[in-house]
Scaffold this active site. Structure first.
Site, PDB file in Angstrom:
ATOM      1  N   HIS A 195      -3.345   7.445   2.179  1.00 34.77           N
ATOM      2  CA  HIS A 195      -3.710   6.150   1.592  1.00 34.77           C
ATOM      3  C   HIS A 195      -5.101   5.797   2.099  1.00 34.77           C
ATOM      4  CE1 HIS A 195      -3.972   2.023   0.595  1.00 34.77           C
ATOM      5  NE2 HIS A 195      -3.742   1.583   1.812  1.00 34.77           N
TER       6      HIS A 195
ATOM      7  N   CYS B 103       0.821  -1.224   0.000  1.00 35.35           N
ATOM      8  CA  CYS B 103       0.000   0.000   0.000  1.00 35.35           C
ATOM      9  C   CYS B 103       0.850   1.268   0.000  1.00 35.35           C
ATOM     10  CB  CYS B 103      -0.942  -0.011   1.189  1.00 35.35           C
ATOM     11  SG  CYS B 103      -2.120  -1.367   1.137  1.00 35.35           S
TER      12      CYS B 103
ATOM     13  N   ASN C 253     -10.029  -0.026  -0.560  1.00 36.08           N
ATOM     14  CA  ASN C 253      -8.566   0.094  -0.479  1.00 36.08           C
ATOM     15  C   ASN C 253      -7.976  -0.439  -1.787  1.00 36.08           C
ATOM     16  OD1 ASN C 253      -5.852  -0.155   0.029  1.00 36.08           O
ATOM     17  ND2 ASN C 253      -6.091  -1.082   2.056  1.00 36.08           N
TER      18      ASN C 253
HETATM   19  N1  ACO Z   1     -18.571  -8.663   8.400  1.00 35.70           N
HETATM   20  C1  ACO Z   1     -19.053  -9.005   9.605  1.00 35.70           C
HETATM   21  N2  ACO Z   1     -18.278  -9.390  10.631  1.00 35.70           N
HETATM   22  C2  ACO Z   1     -16.969  -9.432  10.412  1.00 35.70           C
HETATM   23  C3  ACO Z   1     -16.372  -9.095   9.179  1.00 35.70           C
HETATM   24  C4  ACO Z   1     -17.241  -8.707   8.148  1.00 35.70           C
HETATM   25  N3  ACO Z   1     -16.815  -8.358   6.921  1.00 35.70           N
HETATM   26  N4  ACO Z   1     -15.049  -9.246   9.266  1.00 35.70           N
HETATM   27  C5  ACO Z   1     -14.782  -9.644  10.513  1.00 35.70           C
HETATM   28  N5  ACO Z   1     -15.927  -9.755  11.209  1.00 35.70           N
HETATM   29  C6  ACO Z   1     -16.122 -10.187  12.581  1.00 35.70           C
HETATM   30  C7  ACO Z   1     -14.984 -11.016  13.104  1.00 35.70           C
HETATM   31  O1  ACO Z   1     -15.150 -12.361  12.729  1.00 35.70           O
HETATM   32  C8  ACO Z   1     -15.123 -10.823  14.596  1.00 35.70           C
HETATM   33  O2  ACO Z   1     -16.162 -11.649  15.048  1.00 35.70           O
HETATM   34  P1  ACO Z   1     -16.075 -12.357  16.496  1.00 35.70           P
HETATM   35  O3  ACO Z   1     -16.009 -11.220  17.479  1.00 35.70           O
HETATM   36  O4  ACO Z   1     -17.324 -13.144  16.554  1.00 35.70           O
HETATM   37  O5  ACO Z   1     -14.811 -13.163  16.466  1.00 35.70           O
HETATM   38  C9  ACO Z   1     -15.618  -9.374  14.706  1.00 35.70           C
HETATM   39  O6  ACO Z   1     -16.130  -9.026  13.425  1.00 35.70           O
HETATM   40  C10 ACO Z   1     -14.525  -8.404  15.084  1.00 35.70           C
HETATM   41  O7  ACO Z   1     -13.368  -8.666  14.273  1.00 35.70           O
HETATM   42  P2  ACO Z   1     -12.129  -7.728  14.270  1.00 35.70           P
HETATM   43  O8  ACO Z   1     -11.159  -8.158  13.228  1.00 35.70           O
HETATM   44  O9  ACO Z   1     -11.638  -7.584  15.676  1.00 35.70           O
HETATM   45  O10 ACO Z   1     -12.845  -6.365  13.823  1.00 35.70           O
HETATM   46  P3  ACO Z   1     -12.302  -4.911  13.847  1.00 35.70           P
HETATM   47  O11 ACO Z   1     -13.203  -4.039  14.596  1.00 35.70           O
HETATM   48  O12 ACO Z   1     -10.842  -4.856  14.179  1.00 35.70           O
HETATM   49  O13 ACO Z   1     -12.454  -4.496  12.320  1.00 35.70           O
HETATM   50  C11 ACO Z   1     -11.075  -4.296  10.359  1.00 35.70           C
HETATM   51  C12 ACO Z   1     -11.804  -5.238  11.306  1.00 35.70           C
HETATM   52  C13 ACO Z   1     -12.109  -3.422   9.676  1.00 35.70           C
HETATM   53  C14 ACO Z   1     -10.330  -5.111   9.318  1.00 35.70           C
HETATM   54  C15 ACO Z   1     -10.103  -3.441  11.173  1.00 35.70           C
HETATM   55  O14 ACO Z   1      -9.322  -4.234  12.021  1.00 35.70           O
HETATM   56  C16 ACO Z   1      -9.219  -2.620  10.291  1.00 35.70           C
HETATM   57  O15 ACO Z   1      -9.667  -1.730   9.616  1.00 35.70           O
HETATM   58  N6  ACO Z   1      -7.903  -2.889  10.330  1.00 35.70           N
HETATM   59  C17 ACO Z   1      -6.992  -2.187   9.485  1.00 35.70           C
HETATM   60  C18 ACO Z   1      -6.702  -3.088   8.389  1.00 35.70           C
HETATM   61  C19 ACO Z   1      -6.553  -2.396   7.079  1.00 35.70           C
HETATM   62  O16 ACO Z   1      -7.034  -1.316   6.818  1.00 35.70           O
HETATM   63  N7  ACO Z   1      -5.848  -3.080   6.239  1.00 35.70           N
HETATM   64  C20 ACO Z   1      -5.674  -2.630   4.925  1.00 35.70           C
HETATM   65  C21 ACO Z   1      -4.341  -2.956   4.468  1.00 35.70           C
HETATM   66  S1  ACO Z   1      -3.152  -2.138   5.418  1.00 35.70           S
HETATM   67  C22 ACO Z   1      -3.274  -0.625   5.006  1.00 35.70           C
HETATM   68  O17 ACO Z   1      -3.598  -0.330   3.909  1.00 35.70           O
HETATM   69  C23 ACO Z   1      -3.018   0.363   6.087  1.00 35.70           C
END
Ligand code: ACO
Length: 325
Positions: free
Chosen positions: A252, A115, A282
């Site tokens: 980004h 990224c 993204n």
């Molecule tokens: N729909 C519904 N539920 C979901 C989904 C989905 N698409 N994805 C995950 N969940 C569930 C999980 O299974 C989990 O369930 P559980 O509690 O029963 O186990 C629950 O949601 C919470 O999961 P987390 O991963 O802890 O959710 P979080 O609040 O952290 O959100 C997310 C996830 C959106 C990916 C977040 O962590 C994030 O934005 N991280 C940054 C990652 C990113 O942006 N990466 C891009 C590449 S890196 C970059 O470009 C910077």
């Protein structure tokens, strides 16, 4: 005293026509429009057509950038394509862009920093232009992340989209004042201790397959804001500016919450932040040039504006570039 600067002459982008909405995704995996919007700000993303490649999209973005700059392709002597989803393991997709533009001189190569690829590309090209080795460059970000997603993994497949963006840079002599156009400072970082937090589980030398994207979302989120704000502060300081001087913050586009938290920590008001994540998702290395092109087209970014670009991604890699448009 005059100084040498890499000045942006124009930018352009390309998005595949197919739009995939959150509600369509909710029919494919166990998710909902509400969950995706609340956690990420994403509403929809574009997906490349069957057979549509990274280099084809890059070529379209490059042509749009050349047209915006009013520059003939033959005056370009350097093409750097930032991508983690090349057409083939080799040759570099950049040489397909070069051939597509009918250019047979100069150099073209791919750059891989996930990224952060576009920011790494800008900083690399800035160094090469200032060295005197090249005069006019295309820096392109183009990605077909839809090809490396695990479409059964709801935690990752909802986050990414496909697209391409490009800028044309030219080396110029500027007066050496606060009004100088061009790239004013850049900072690049990486820390391989975090390589297993965001990676693709395949590759030529490990599995001989392409693999799928894997991510510890929460760990990425935790590091993102700290790393982003830290590198931005260093980049501002190196050029003698503060966050209050920034006209436009072009981050980004990974996640609206990361963008909001970073801007808040830096004291950048929301009306100075360019966001496209709702409509593009993204798009990895393509997200910043896509956002730049939107903000130039709608009249927000204008010549003379101070623009801060930043990115963070797999590796981890992260970096920032400050430029006067
Ligand atoms: N729909 C519904 N539920 C979901 C989904 C989905 N698409 N994805 C995950 N969940 C569930 C999980 O299974 C989990 O369930 P559980 O509690 O029963 O186990 C629950 O949601 C919470 O999961 P987390 O991963 O802890 O959710 P979080 O609040 O952290 O959100 C997310 C996830 C959106 C990916 C977040 O962590 C994030 O934005 N991280 C940054 C990652 C990113 O942006 N990466 C891009 C590449 S890196 C970059 O470009 C910077």
């Amino acid at each position: 005293m005059t100084v040498t600067r890499s000045v942006v002459l124009g930018c352009g982008s390309y998005l595949p026509s197919r739009v995939l909405t959150n509600s369509e995704l909710s029919k494919m995996v166990d998710t909902s429009d509400e969950w995706i919007r609340q956690r990420t700000g994403i509403r929809e993303r574009h997906i490349a057509a069957e057979g549509e490649t990274t280099s084809e999209m890059a070529l379209k973005a490059a042509r749009a950038a050349l047209a915006a700059a009013g520059i003939d392709a033959q005056s370009i002597d350097l093409i750097v394509l930032a991508t983690s989803t090349p057409d083939n393991t080799f040759p570099a997709s950049a040489v397909s862009v070069q051939a597509g533009l009918g250019i047979t001189h100069g150099a073209a190569f791919d750059l891989q920093a996930v990224c952060s690829g576009f920011v790494f590309g800008l900083a690399t090209v800035d160094g090469l232009l200032k060295s005197g080795a090249f005069k006019r460059a295309l820096v392109i970000g183009s990605e077909t992340f839809s090809r490396i997603l695990d479409w059964n993994d709801r935690a990752t497949c909802v986050l990414f989209g496909d697209g391409a963006g490009a800028v044309v840079l030219e080396v110029r002599s500027e007066p050496g004042t606060r009004e100088d156009r061009g790239i004013l400072s850049a900072s690049l970082r990486s820390d391989g201790r975090h390589k297993s937090k965001l990676y693709v589980d395949g590759g030529p030398s490990s599995t001989q397959t392409v693999g799928h994207l894997r991510m510890e979302g929460r760990a990425v989120f935790k590091h993102a804001v700290v790393m982003i704000t830290d590198v931005i502060e260093d980049t501002l300081k190196a050029a003698g500016y503060t966050a209050a001087d920034i006209d436009w913050f072009v981050p980004h586009q990974a996640n609206q919450r990361i963008i909001d938290d970073s801007a808040k920590k830096l004291g950048i008001p929301p009306d100075k932040v360019i966001t496209t994540v709702a409509k593009h998702g993204n798009t990895s290395a393509a997200s910043i040039p896509l956002a730049l092109t939107c903000a130039v087209a709608d009249g927000r970014i204008n010549r003379g504006d101070l623009v801060m670009m930043e990115a963070m991604g797999g590796g981890f890699t992260w970096g920032a570039v400050l430029a006067r448009w």
